[in-house]
Design an enzyme around this catalytic site. Sequence first.
Site, PDB file in Angstrom:
ATOM      1  N   GLU A  19      17.716  34.995  46.250  1.00  0.00           N
ATOM      2  CA  GLU A  19      17.472  33.620  46.702  1.00  0.00           C
ATOM      3  C   GLU A  19      18.758  32.916  47.134  1.00  0.00           C
ATOM      4  O   GLU A  19      18.778  32.182  48.124  1.00  0.00           O
ATOM      5  CB  GLU A  19      16.770  32.803  45.604  1.00  0.00           C
ATOM      6  CG  GLU A  19      15.290  33.071  45.479  1.00  0.00           C
ATOM      7  CD  GLU A  19      14.962  34.405  44.816  1.00  0.00           C
ATOM      8  OE1 GLU A  19      15.870  34.995  44.187  1.00  0.00           O
ATOM      9  OE2 GLU A  19      13.812  34.866  44.920  1.00  0.00           O
ATOM     10  N   HIS A  45       6.018  29.932  37.542  1.00  0.00           N
ATOM     11  CA  HIS A  45       5.520  30.106  38.913  1.00  0.00           C
ATOM     12  C   HIS A  45       4.615  28.951  39.329  1.00  0.00           C
ATOM     13  O   HIS A  45       3.863  29.082  40.275  1.00  0.00           O
ATOM     14  CB  HIS A  45       4.705  31.405  39.036  1.00  0.00           C
ATOM     15  CG  HIS A  45       5.511  32.653  39.026  1.00  0.00           C
ATOM     16  ND1 HIS A  45       6.145  33.112  37.903  1.00  0.00           N
ATOM     17  CD2 HIS A  45       5.788  33.547  40.007  1.00  0.00           C
ATOM     18  CE1 HIS A  45       6.772  34.239  38.199  1.00  0.00           C
ATOM     19  NE2 HIS A  45       6.577  34.531  39.461  1.00  0.00           N
TER      20      HIS A  45
END
Length: 845
Positions: A581, A650
Amino acid sequence: MKPFETKDEFVTVLSELWDRILNTPEIVNAVSGVKIITKFHFTDFDTDLYIDNREEAPRYYWDPDEKVSFDVEMIQSSETSHKFWMEDLNIPLAIASRKVIAKGSVQKALKLIPALKPAFAVYPVVLKDMGRDDLLQKPAKRKKKRRISFFKGRKKRHYSLDVLPEFPMEFLEEKSQEERKRGSKDVKEVSDSEFLRTMCKIRAFEEHLSGAFSKGNLPTEAIHLSIGQEAVAAGVCMNLRETDYLNTTHRGHGHIISKGADLKRMMAEIYGKSDGLCEGKGGSMHVTDGNKGILGANGIVGAGYLLAMGAGFTIKNEKRDDISVVIAGDGSVNQGMFHEAMNMISVFGLPVLVVVENNLYGEFTHIDNHSAVTEIYKRAHAYNLESQRLDGNDVKQVYEGIRKVIEKMRKDGRPRLVELMTYRWHGHMEGDPELYRTDDEKASYKKGDPISLLKNEMLKSGEIEEDEIGQIEKEAEEEVNEAVDFAESSDLPKPRTLLTNVYSPDDKSLYQGEYERLSGDGLKQASIAQAINEAISEEMERDDRVFMWGEDVALGGYFNVAEGLVDRFGKERVIDTPISENGIIGGAVGAAMTGMRPIAEILFSDFLTCCMDPILNQAAKLRYMTGGQLTIPLTIRTPLGSGIGVAAQHSQSMEKYFFGIPGLIVVAPSDAYTAKGLLKSAIRSENPVLFFEHKLLYANAGKIPVGDYTLPLGKARKVREGQDVTIVSHLLGVGVSLDAADILASEGINADVIDLATLYPMDTRTILESVSRTGYLVTVEEGTSTGGIGSEVIARIVLAGFDLLRAAPIRIAAPECPIPYARNLENAMLPSPELVAEKVRKALM
Ligand SMILES: Cc1ncc(C[n+]2csc(CCOP(=O)(O)OP(=O)(O)O)c2C)c(N)n1
């Protein structure tokens, strides 16, 4: 109430519906692109309906004798099915609350929903024809008389925006593009005297800074000098063209001087003056000279690797023979960013030269104590990169070694790593008591002084006399003195420049205009996922500098939003990245600042925690810190929110961590129309935009205009008109608020519902205007309340329009805990329409 008493009755109605649907060419054509078999299991009647869309002519059948393989299964009750066809079902909430359980290729199946839109008109006709008119009537809603007593005798109501924090909107301009200057490609042969001159200049520059710091003449507590390391700077950077890019570190003066920065403006920057290269907004650790390909020093150890990787991507994309160089210290190679960058430059084959300037210390810690592998060049082998180690105090060896490496790189475009061994004479920063090393150690390394080494060699070979050396040293000092005079006589930055260059100049039209009330011709049905896909596709078509990268995006991405884009634009523009990321965003920032227009996807917004630095410290800050030299047209797309049973890592509502960051624009659309228009504006903007998408909303279908349109960034959208209470929300909360408004309307309470759409900058005016009519304010959000979006809305309205309020505002948000896994607990986190209605009702009593 259960709508169908018997299985027969239910099956007859749905069979009649599907007969008619499959005899409607308009619908059959629309669904024919999605080749799947969908199984519907109805729990209360234990019966299965299969819609087989794999064949040329779609068909349906009930409870087949043989086992049929299917792509997706939807489990629900007959009542939920009825509500679905009556368009009385909040689909995201139904999925979240497991009223509909979807298994298999769900994203694919959800694509059928917009195509099926015309079928919704068929269902009521079927019910009517089959004598079930009773099911067409929604439960009678009692119209109550409003019992709101505060309306009489209210105070004169007014509001003022002056008390709110000023958003630096002056960046809006007619033009959208700043001209990009391209530097020279020339690299001159460097003579020994020029090496000497450059190294002497660096030393004189830094010795001056050392003295100025100790006298308190510099406006900083931290200045990092590279005295003793000058051969690295001159040997590497005198090899570079202006069109090559350079990223360097907090200890970057020498590198920047050697690449040709304007010495006077550089000194003025370090003095914090208005003539500084960065207008006095960056200082020593962030000196940048964009005209010379110097993308900047950086205060974040390791960040430069990622920016250089992105700059290398630009070079490769533009098929140039330039290179992107990053210089960083031995301590920086233990940053995750180093590893993500090394892997990505190797996997993508980017022309990036990584130079590790090994001065034996990472801050106060010796390399033996901070690195498992102290021969740093060997780490490059793990990434399949050529690498070598050179004596970093011998300027000619550095220059020659780097020259050969660069020569190869200009031909093959491949990355390389070179480790240069050197030593820093001063402390980590000026004023460092240097408790971690002895005077003896320093004295022994000082024998390797790069300037003395070169002087002795030149004297020995007879190419220079002592007095000529003296002359070179004198000229270097004079040049530095002139720079000091310039810096000292330059003005301090004017206070009004505090709010300049927070954002890059942007086309006004991206922030102006109105949301339309969609009706009439020229519209089509699309889900949010389709709308986003179209926005990306159209913008990639429009501008070939737009590219997209992220994890598995070439395959469509986890939520299939990017489906088909790779077929249209190829693997050079729709790029699968490693699971990195930091690399995805840091690389995108580097590409953006060198002329590309990246769309970076982060798989789940929870993973934004793994790339906070490139978002907050780089993308949002570099325009400002460089005094407007860099432009970062970057769009970051990422899904958020709960409702699919994946627990707290999540499912979070991450938007509250990012809104209110100067330099960043934060968008969060709630329907397909807004999503497409705002995403297109985001991609066209010259500024970094963080674009939040809600997983549960991807399948939500609505009308969007056919073809190209943009919508105004920074403007809220009125989604329902009412005069009794203002409900402000965003993302999933908008649908919840609208459902709550329907409940309230049946009781005679009419809500004005506002979708913020852009969270930052926040459109306070639209909310104030509404509250000035209603007198009541309610905020609804999926995230937790403390420090949430609702907190900011309420704070603004209280500050700017206290007189407008007839009661304390109400904040509806999730309980203050992480999102749990168990279905019932997760559902308890989402605000329901009933809860919102109840709270509004109470407030108005
Ligand atoms: C991400 C981050 N962590 C820590 C720091 C504090 N810091 C500034 S410089 C430095 C040492 C870096 O060592 P090295 O990379 O070897 O470079 P050198 O200072 O030796 O030139 C540290 C820890 C920082 N600026 N950024």
